[in-house]
Write a protein that holds these residues in place. Structure first.
Motif, mmCIF file in Angstrom:
data_model
loop_
_atom_site.group_PDB
_atom_site.id
_atom_site.type_symbol
_atom_site.label_atom_id
_atom_site.label_comp_id
_atom_site.label_asym_id
_atom_site.label_seq_id
_atom_site.Cartn_x
_atom_site.Cartn_y
_atom_site.Cartn_z
ATOM 1 N N ALA A 39 0.826 -1.200 0.000
ATOM 2 C CA ALA A 39 0.000 0.000 0.000
ATOM 3 C C ALA A 39 0.860 1.251 0.000
ATOM 4 N N ASP A 40 0.382 2.308 -0.669
ATOM 5 C CA ASP A 40 1.007 3.614 -0.488
ATOM 6 C C ASP A 40 -0.087 4.648 -0.269
ATOM 7 N N ASN A 41 0.300 5.816 0.215
ATOM 8 C CA ASN A 41 -0.675 6.879 0.457
ATOM 9 C C ASN A 41 -0.522 8.012 -0.538
ATOM 10 N N GLY A 42 -0.204 7.653 -1.749
ATOM 11 C CA GLY A 42 -0.161 8.646 -2.806
ATOM 12 C C GLY A 42 1.214 9.231 -3.031
ATOM 13 N N SER A 43 2.137 8.956 -2.116
ATOM 14 C CA SER A 43 3.478 9.521 -2.243
ATOM 15 C C SER A 43 4.464 8.503 -2.818
ATOM 16 N N ASN A 44 3.927 7.427 -3.418
ATOM 17 C CA ASN A 44 4.776 6.353 -3.919
ATOM 18 C C ASN A 44 5.708 5.811 -2.852
ATOM 19 N N ASN A 45 5.172 5.748 -1.649
ATOM 20 C CA ASN A 45 5.918 5.339 -0.475
ATOM 21 C C ASN A 45 5.326 4.019 -0.008
ATOM 22 N N TRP A 46 5.638 2.947 -0.752
ATOM 23 C CA TRP A 46 4.963 1.671 -0.556
ATOM 24 C C TRP A 46 5.471 0.940 0.672
ATOM 25 N N SER A 47 4.551 0.281 1.354
ATOM 26 C CA SER A 47 4.973 -0.605 2.436
ATOM 27 C C SER A 47 4.105 -1.858 2.423
ATOM 28 N N ALA A 48 4.600 -2.912 3.109
ATOM 29 C CA ALA A 48 3.963 -4.227 3.047
ATOM 30 C C ALA A 48 3.574 -4.700 4.428
ATOM 31 N N LYS A 49 2.494 -5.466 4.501
ATOM 32 C CA LYS A 49 2.105 -6.074 5.770
ATOM 33 C C LYS A 49 0.991 -7.095 5.563
ATOM 34 N N PHE A 50 0.874 -8.025 6.518
ATOM 35 C CA PHE A 50 -0.296 -8.879 6.590
ATOM 36 C C PHE A 50 -1.382 -8.132 7.356
ATOM 37 N N ARG A 51 -2.629 -8.342 6.966
ATOM 38 C CA ARG A 51 -3.718 -7.640 7.610
ATOM 39 C C ARG A 51 -4.979 -8.496 7.573
ATOM 40 N N THR A 339 -6.099 -8.117 -6.068
ATOM 41 C CA THR A 339 -6.852 -6.925 -6.450
ATOM 42 C C THR A 339 -5.956 -5.692 -6.455
ATOM 43 N N TYR A 340 -6.355 -4.726 -7.278
ATOM 44 C CA TYR A 340 -5.774 -3.395 -7.209
ATOM 45 C C TYR A 340 -6.894 -2.434 -6.822
ATOM 46 N N LEU A 341 -6.597 -1.549 -5.863
ATOM 47 C CA LEU A 341 -7.591 -0.590 -5.392
ATOM 48 C C LEU A 341 -6.975 0.796 -5.385
ATOM 49 N N GLY A 342 -7.617 1.704 -6.117
ATOM 50 C CA GLY A 342 -7.121 3.077 -6.141
ATOM 51 C C GLY A 342 -8.199 4.049 -5.734
ATOM 52 N N LYS A 343 -7.814 5.134 -5.085
ATOM 53 C CA LYS A 343 -8.795 6.121 -4.651
ATOM 54 C C LYS A 343 -8.157 7.511 -4.670
ATOM 55 N N LYS A 344 -8.927 8.491 -5.114
ATOM 56 C CA LYS A 344 -8.472 9.887 -5.189
ATOM 57 C C LYS A 344 -9.566 10.768 -4.608
ATOM 58 N N VAL A 345 -9.183 11.718 -3.766
ATOM 59 C CA VAL A 345 -10.149 12.701 -3.278
ATOM 60 C C VAL A 345 -9.653 14.089 -3.653
ATOM 61 N N ARG A 361 -3.499 0.447 -3.434
ATOM 62 C CA ARG A 361 -3.210 -0.774 -2.684
ATOM 63 C C ARG A 361 -3.290 -1.961 -3.627
ATOM 64 N N ILE A 362 -2.330 -2.849 -3.495
ATOM 65 C CA ILE A 362 -2.407 -4.152 -4.163
ATOM 66 C C ILE A 362 -2.539 -5.189 -3.064
ATOM 67 N N SER A 363 -3.561 -6.026 -3.153
ATOM 68 C CA SER A 363 -3.827 -7.001 -2.093
ATOM 69 C C SER A 363 -3.881 -8.403 -2.669
ATOM 70 N N LEU A 364 -3.208 -9.317 -1.976
ATOM 71 C CA LEU A 364 -3.244 -10.734 -2.316
ATOM 72 C C LEU A 364 -3.767 -11.438 -1.078
ATOM 73 N N GLY A 365 -4.837 -12.196 -1.212
ATOM 74 C CA GLY A 365 -5.362 -12.747 0.032
ATOM 75 C C GLY A 365 -6.440 -13.777 -0.141
#
Lengths: 373, 373, 373
Positions: A39-51, A339-345, A361-365
């Protein structure tokens, strides 16, 4: 064989009947949605985790031919009494229903509100990310409903519930209220819903209109229309939702403005005269019985009439999702997904007041509705 | 008999099969540990009370021949989302597994991490008091593992999980972080484990090595080796655990230093370059099948390299336990017990900075893993 | 038929026995009480809402012929460890019991304390509003009890439990303690109880005396006497409860004084030498097997000896309830109800110190003890 007696030496069939009747009353599910996220928050600052997005315990069944119950309870939310309804927000559903006859059913307890829309209609474990409208609905409320089913293709529901889980002063406790706003004496929501199947199930509807009392003389009028084109291997669902709120009910606009007001030391007000419009389109295609491909687009606007320096539809939100789902077992409600999920406000008008934001966000699950009993 | 059909008039055997299959999927346990405690905190200031050390609800079973699940959830802990993994700390386990074949199994969800050590291996209701290492492990994490079982005597596991339940800033929120420490983009833990039976089960192992990412470029290297001599009426288990942490992961040293720093108005720092060593020995003897006697000794050290005024292994912890357990029923997992538990913590070097402490407890109670279904 | 063997090909009867034995161990109930309330707080300022008064999950059963368990757990209360007993206040009951023989049974775990009184004796879902005494009892405590049943008409219980769920300093954390009050080393409650049936069940008793240690050398002596005239269609229950507290245990008097003290910036003290007297009378009449009518009256006083400016029995509380209950199904524990509940609290003496208050409620709703398995 069917007359279960208390004789001292019941037959095997009698014994089995007792055990079976007891067993039939209970069905247990664990609703789970687990992912590995990039996931990133729009700043191309990706991080990974299980959730774990969702874990909801569920029990339901028929207690007699006509009497049924259902409980659904989140295992990852605080169990604390709502100040209005006395129940925890962890409890989604705690209902009892009774079929008076083939056509009339009454249900009561903590209910899923009968809003329209196909996104809303799904079990939340199948939703990767809600629209802003769906995310902020506060849709598990205490009340009662009458369900009228004139025939197998149509269902009409009239429902009355509390408007929120918490009292007026607690629901809005993080905000200043505009002057003159007072608590309602009847803080209720009224919903009328139509679930229809037309043209041999090719068109299906989840339509509803609602009136909610948010404060004294302050109402929200809502219309939520979910319509689906339902073909054997292809479905196209289109949802339109609109809220006209005398006092911001969804709090999407007021929330986004909150940070700005706090930074300027201005009192954080609840907006009055807010209009939300949401459009959701989702297309799904099944190349075979164990595969599903989907794309989904969301466009949502928020308009605050009262404020001069804010433009019409000052807040616009865009969602664009796509995904592949694979169902490995015929007899299990399990989906592996990518899945790929994108959102813009985006904020219009005096845009320097508010900051646009977006996230990806790219999610594999795995989504798995475990039937544990 | 096995082909369950939807015929209108199923035979008794068919009906029974349906009920039995449903029943077999669910097994329910209530894991309890209840005591009457006489305790002091080292000042010979004894007090008495009833206490429930553990209450964990558990459900597990096979959903198909190859697919299984397990849930374990504490009833005495807040159900609040972890900020990283989205699950409550009350949820110990929420896993689904699949046997691809006799040798390969994959599991995913909230898992018990595959650390080594015999203290760690036990159901926590059987532990009267953990070592400092065991107590502070944070060992229920979301992730996935591959289990390879080449034959019935050996099992090898490779596991990847989140490092903590909460995000970096929340996990360390009670401390100042040393300058330049940043969140990791991949806050994960990698564990490789070997569970072995040697010489006809006379020697048994629970060995593991692990790498954990605690912050950007800050890692913990762990080695946990549990080895047991397993004779018919006598067992001797020896655990060695070692952590080399760039940034204090267990927080045992940083926690004990916290009070001191707070009293001197010095910022409370997380220690860097911390080494933990733990040694546990437990001997158990069964004079008959319903009695068990045990003694257990623990020696643990903490070393903080960075600080000059603190000696090597500045914190030393000693535990000395003994107990009698009686199992009154052959077919119930119940133990009545009488135990003595002692613990001393000593600080070396400039000892006036930190205060030594010790505590004693005599417990009379019942451990009962109730099989409620 | 009864010898369950592990043979490879069990008979249908053997298979059924296994399933039945497993099924018999578990009984699941959802205890619910749901209402639509019209309520005011004495100012004729009525408001309406749906409310769930109670939702308690319950599981119980026999594990062997002699060993039984019971769990009852609220779904709308925080799951947080009590600082004394280690359990959540959400957990009402978590007990295991063993019948040594027909006359002696031992139970342990979190228990309902064996206080007397018929209001107290009922499952709380059947109580529309407790008396002040019942409301403030803190009656789910960890401990053990011996139950002696000399014959089917009499039961004598001796019980020892913790006095509260939380430690002394936490239980009284919102108050200043009078000088010289210290924690007890044995913060326990001792109860002796008699449940009797006399004259062919026409007179029934729930009588108990109790001693509770609230602080060092500070005790509460309690007497709780519930007596019922039990005729076929008519019952009259009369409860008398009295507390003599060296240190206010129920906190009813101290709580009502709290607001006053806070408004005057006086330290909020726990009262010493408090006496509570409670009288409850309830009459019930069943015109037919599915209808029940009741009226209930409550009169309670609180006397604080130590304070000069406060009169004897300075606090008086009056409750007056009436209701109709309808049981629509013979085989379901369901009651539809319409009730009126009124309550008045009056302060005597320097009444300008404290404000009288009263409240009224009309409730229409459903009590349902769902047997879900």
């Amino acid at each position: 064989q069917d007359n279960i007696t208390n004789e001292e030496y019941p037959s095997i069939a009698q014994k089995l009947n007792i055990v079976q009747k007891k067993s039939d009353k209970l069905n247990i599910y664990l609703n789970t949605h687990t992912t590995f996220d990039l996931a990133d928050n729009g700043s191309n600052n990706w991080s990974a985790k299980f959730r774990m997005k969702d874990i909801r315990f569920e029990a339901k069944g028929y207690l007699t031919d006509k009497l049924f119950y259902r409980l659904r309870h989140k295992l990852n939310q605080r169990n604390e009494k709502g100040s209005l309804d006395g129940l925890s927000k962890a409890t989604d559903i705690l209902k009892v229903g009774y079929h008076f006859n083939d056509k009339i059913t009454v249900i009561g307890g903590k209910l899923i509100q009968y809003w329209g829309g196909w996104e809303y209609d799904l079990n939340p474990i199948y939703i990767y990310e809600f629209s802003d409208y769906g995310e902020n609905m506060d849709c598990f409320q205490l009340g009662a409903a009458v369900i009228y089913t004139p025939n197998k293709d149509h269902e009409f529901v009239f429902q009355i519930t509390d408007n929120h889980n918490d009292k007026f002063e607690d629901f809005y406790s993080n905000y200043y209220l505009p002057e003159g706003i007072e608590e309602s004496k009847m803080p209720l929501t009224y919903i009328f819903n139509w679930n229809g199947n037309l043209f041999s199930d090719v068109i299906k509807t989840r339509w509803a209109v609602a009136l909610q009392t948010d404060a004294k003389d302050k109402h929200t009028y809502s219309i939520t229309l979910g319509t689906m084109l339902n073909l054997p291997n292809f479905q196209l669902a289109f949802d339109y939702m609109r809220d006209d709120s005398d006092l911001d009910r969804l709090l999407v606009a007021s929330n986004d403005a909150k940070d700005y007001f706090m930074s300027t030391n201005t009192p954080v007000n609840i907006f009055e005269d807010v209009t939300y419009n949401s459009f959701i389109a989702k297309a799904e295609y099944q190349p075979s019985s164990s595969w599903n491909l989907f794309v989904k687009g969301i466009y949502e606007t928020a308009n605050v009439a009262e404020l001069e320096y804010i433009d019409d539809n000052f807040r616009k939100s865009y969602g664009y999702y796509a995904g592949i789902e694979y169902m490995p077992f015929e007899d299990q409600e399990m989906r592996l997904f990518l899945t790929y999920l994108g959102k813009k406000v985006k904020f219009e008008g005096n845009t320097n007041l508010f900051s646009n934001y977006d996230k990806n966000r790219i999610s594999l699950g795995v989504i798995y509705r475990i039937k544990a009993f």
